[in-house]
Design an enzyme around this catalytic site. Structure first.
Site, PDB file in Angstrom:
ATOM      1  CB  SER A   9      -0.877   0.271   1.255  1.00 58.22           C
ATOM      2  OG  SER A   9      -0.217   0.442   2.520  1.00 58.22           O
ATOM      3  CE  LYS A  10      -0.205   8.447  -1.139  1.00 56.56           C
ATOM      4  NZ  LYS A  10       1.111   8.775  -0.383  1.00 56.56           N
TER       5      LYS A  10
END
Ligand code: GLU
Length: 500
Positions: free
Chosen positions: A255-256
């Site tokens: 994920s970011k």
């Protein structure tokens, strides 16, 4: 083949991998690669996303044969420009009884969902709803004629086994009863949904193979049924669903937030969110070389089977093999990417690296000609993982030291160091040559005649030129600096450092 992103934001690094695998497969088989924009969901449209995706591919050297921005005989390639094409296919499904009109309003659907926690529009529930299966024909016609909003839903026959032949996963079988009657078309915006447009376009564009992310696997049975409903089963593309990208450590998908926490980007280019103004970092702006990113991504979920890690584009094309793609998620080992970056800096032309470094030098107030920067790069690039790190490693090539490293002084600026340097300056000044290759043996001979230690003399000189006991071969450095600058730096140090 096609890569068909929806312009809903910046392209995630996983999407770049998908595009790359499509490219490798297409090139290996002499196929064409289409760039299609799937923008039928106007609610999720983000301005600038399409341009961002195209620029990312330009930077990465992922080149398409036809599509948005390129053209080709199957265009237009932006789905929002293909409305009329889809309408006839929606009509075909309606005419053959494979789809039906549904008039349920959002509020009605909401009420239904509130009453049934697991509500799904399907064989079990569709006869309780307001649609062309339950309403009399004339009422349906009146509703449509009266301009009522409707959607067209796919009629899924329950209790059927749907087989998806996946080139990576093998055969995946699901029961059609778990599928819902997906919306294929909305009268409100006169646009099909992703599922219909995707299938129709793959068919019309003669797509033979679809490589896409695992997140699309749940849609695959529906897609198989759609091909069947259209009677296109024989020309259905072969599917390959790529494994997820996993967090660098721990469980779950990349994920970011992992990127923010560990300091690596999850997007190819920097992205400025037009709504929030948030800026997300990108590999290009973080000084990664595109070929390093490509090589790293190629190996996320695939390996050539021979432990080879560094590969040219042509090698990747000839070695790529879907049957060597893993079903298991691929761990996003961003440290490995840093290693690739280092390796590709070594492989890049020095002048190329120099051209990339020149603007960074300029930012530091240094204007240096390309040949000088190139010479420095040749000496120093082996020591860096990123081009910008050359400043920390090599600023002294361009800027004379003003202070001197404490530890280096302690070690080398003692026991006659100032005498060595001062006499060495005189020797160099009077020598017949300043060319490193010729000067070095002369200096060595001179030091020997003095019965001084080479290490002590040369390191004392090094500290005066660099400001610390680091750097390349000393005569490579003096060659770079030239006679005047070398003597100027050494004599300046003699003037400001203690006599020892
Ligand atoms: N438009 C979809 C996306 O955004 C494409 C999925 C597919 O490749 O079928 O990824």
């Amino acid at each position: 083949m096609r890569f068909a992103p929806s312009p809903t934001g910046p392209l995630h690094i996983g999407g770049v991998r998908t595009a790359l695998y499509n490219l490798l497969f297409a090139r290996q088989h002499g196929g064409d690669l289409v760039f299609r924009i799937e923008d039928t969901d106007s609610n999720r449209f983000v301005p600038g996303a399409e341009e961002y995706i195209m620029e990312a591919f330009r930077w990465l050297g992922i080149d398409f044969d036809e599509g948005v921005g390129i053209g080709g005989q199957y265009g237009p390639y932006r789905q929002s420009e293909r409305r009329d094409i889809y309408k006839q296919y929606v009509q075909q499904l309606l005419d053959t009884g494979r789809a039906y009109y549904a008039f349920d309003t959002p509020a009605e659907l909401e009420a239904k969902r509130a009453g049934h926690p697991n509500f799904q529009y399907d064989a079990a529930t569709r006869m309780e709803m307001r649609n062309s299966l339950t309403l009399p024909k004339d009422e349906v016609e009146a509703l449509i004629g009266g301009g009522h909003q409707y959607v067209v839903r796919f009629l899924i026959e329950p209790g059927r086994e749907v087989h998806v032949h996946d080139l990576i996963r093998g055969e995946v079988v699901i029961n059609s009863s778990i599928l819902d009657d997906k919306v294929l078309y909305k009268s409100a915006d006169e646009l099909p949904t992703y599922h219909l447009a995707n299938i129709v376009d793959d068919h019309l564009m003669h797509i033979t193979h679809v490589i896409r992310g695992e997140e699309w696997l749940p849609s695959a049975p529906l897609h198989v049924l759609l091909y069947e409903a259209f009677g296109w089963h024989d020309t259905m593309p072969r599917f390959a669903h790529l494994p997820l990208l996993l967090k660098p450590e721990g469980n779950g998908k990349l994920s970011k937030r992992d990127g923010d926490r560990l300091g690596f980007p999850v997007f190819p280019l920097e992205w400025h969110d037009p709504k929030t103004g948030d800026v997300s970092s990108g590999y290009r702006e973080k000084d990664y070389l595109p070929e390093a990113v490509i090589n790293f991504l190629a190996l996320l979920g695939w390996n050539p089977g021979n432990n080879q890690e560094l590969m040219t584009r042509d090698e990747m094309i000839s070695l790529f093999d879907l049957s060597r793609c893993s079903k298991a998620g691929a761990r996003f080992d961003y440290k490995k990417l840093i290693w690739f970056n280092h390796e590709y800096i070594l492989r890049r032309d020095d002048a190329d690296i120099a051209r990339a470094f020149q603007p960074m030098l300029k930012e530091k107030g240094v204007e240096a000609p390309l040949d000088k920067v190139t010479a420095m790069v040749g000496l120093m690039k082996g020591r860096v993982n990123f081009v910008h790190e050359l400043w920390d490693q090599a600023s002294y090539f361009f800027v004379a030291p003003t202070d001197y490293d404490e530890k280096s002084l302690k070690k080398w600026w003692k026991d006659g160091a100032s005498i060595y340097v001062s006499e060495l300056c005189d020797f160099i000044e009077g020598a017949t040559t300043f060319d490193g290759a010729a000067l070095e043996p002369q200096v060595m001979e001179w030091i020997a005649s003095k019965e001084w230690g080479v290490g002590r003399v040369m390191n004392a000189l090094r500290v005066t030129l660099v400001g610390a006991a680091v750097g390349p071969h000393i005569f490579a450095l003096t060659d770079f600096l030239g006679k005047d600058e070398t003597l100027r730096r050494a004599r300046h140090a003699l003037a400001v450092l203690p006599n020892v």
